[in-house]
Design an enzyme around this catalytic site. Sequence first.
Site, PDB file in Angstrom:
ATOM      1  N   GLU A  45      -3.036  34.123  32.772  1.00 50.28           N
ATOM      2  CA  GLU A  45      -3.010  32.461  32.156  1.00 50.28           C
ATOM      3  C   GLU A  45      -4.318  32.534  31.032  1.00 50.28           C
ATOM      4  O   GLU A  45      -5.271  32.890  31.303  1.00 50.28           O
ATOM      5  CB  GLU A  45      -3.295  31.547  33.355  1.00 50.28           C
ATOM      6  N   LYS A 112       2.867  24.671  30.238  1.00 50.13           N
ATOM      7  CA  LYS A 112       2.641  24.593  31.829  1.00 50.13           C
ATOM      8  C   LYS A 112       3.162  23.013  32.350  1.00 50.13           C
ATOM      9  O   LYS A 112       2.342  22.044  31.412  1.00 50.13           O
ATOM     10  CB  LYS A 112       1.217  24.882  32.069  1.00 50.13           C
ATOM     11  N   CYS A 148       0.731  29.429  36.867  1.00 48.91           N
ATOM     12  CA  CYS A 148      -0.204  29.188  37.862  1.00 48.91           C
ATOM     13  C   CYS A 148       0.018  27.747  38.623  1.00 48.91           C
ATOM     14  O   CYS A 148       0.601  27.785  39.713  1.00 48.91           O
ATOM     15  CB  CYS A 148      -1.770  28.979  37.468  1.00 48.91           C
TER      16      CYS A 148
END
Length: 349
Positions: A45, A112, A148
């Site tokens: 990430e 994200k 994540c």
Amino acid sequence: MENSLVVAVAQLNCVVGDISGNARRILEAVSRAQAAGADVVLTPELALCGYPPEDLLLRPAFLDACAAELAALATRVHGVAVLVGHPLEVDGLRYNAASVIRDGRVVATYRKHRLPNYEVFDEERYFEAGTEACVFEHKGVRVGVNICADVWEAGAADVARGAGAELLLVLNASPFHMNKQQRRYEVMRERIADTGLPVVYCNLVGGQDELVFDGGSFALDRQGVLTWQGPVFAEDLTLLTFAGGAWEEQTIPAPRPLEADVYDALVLGVRDYLGKNGFPGAIIGLSGGVDSALTLAVAVDALGADRVRAVMMPSPYTAQMSLDDSREMVRRLGVRYDEIPIEPAMRTF
């Protein structure tokens, strides 16, 4: 014949703000992976800018530099697909993103969905949440992307599955705490139970200020069985083969004692805190007690004996045993040692 895909998991130690240096690290990993036969390279990430970039994200020049470096990086990638984590600005809004670069250009970008805002995370301060899936096809395999926190709750992985993903690649910057790895397995197995997608979890490694990222990247099949486990507290590049809808199994290392994880986290945190901030070394005050002895051992393992100096400052009340133990510690570890009695200063005061 079933389609197959070789995925290289690049577990990198990136430096916050070192955009060009991080790009070099990514390119070096891509070069090694491609030479070994990889089709896809997965990075952690925000690998391009380092994690967590925090208020650097509020500087337009920083975001411009990331965009320029990503474009330059893309021109140097051919014959392989590389998934790179980076910040993205669109119409004045910032996103925690991951782009697929292939054949000289960016071919897809994911934003994200879940922005953690608890414990050490404050992503809601900097980013807007994405909502769309990102699924790209490479060598006949449809690959979904999550970042994540997306996989710590239901939703984002389901969106990828709904868009046709056969395989889920997850970029992570998940900090270490005790027994964290087992919890990661549990969370990913929950997502697999929801979606039926096999997973690769690529985690950042390294120390960044008060955080330590332990790596420990891994792969799970569609039943949630662990098929590969990467090293912890060290950079790594491993190639995994996805064929017939499943991972080819690799050797799984034996579980490590918790004490080994904690000690290695301390060593990595010290090494990277001093190294990334440019400190030449460390000075350790010895007392003859176990706490300073452990601190000295961590410092030497992190930096090397030549970059550590130990100082003992005995008072009139210091026991001989404390002096003996301090001298034995520095003898064993081979560091520079000074004894500076403080009784004259005490008397003067």
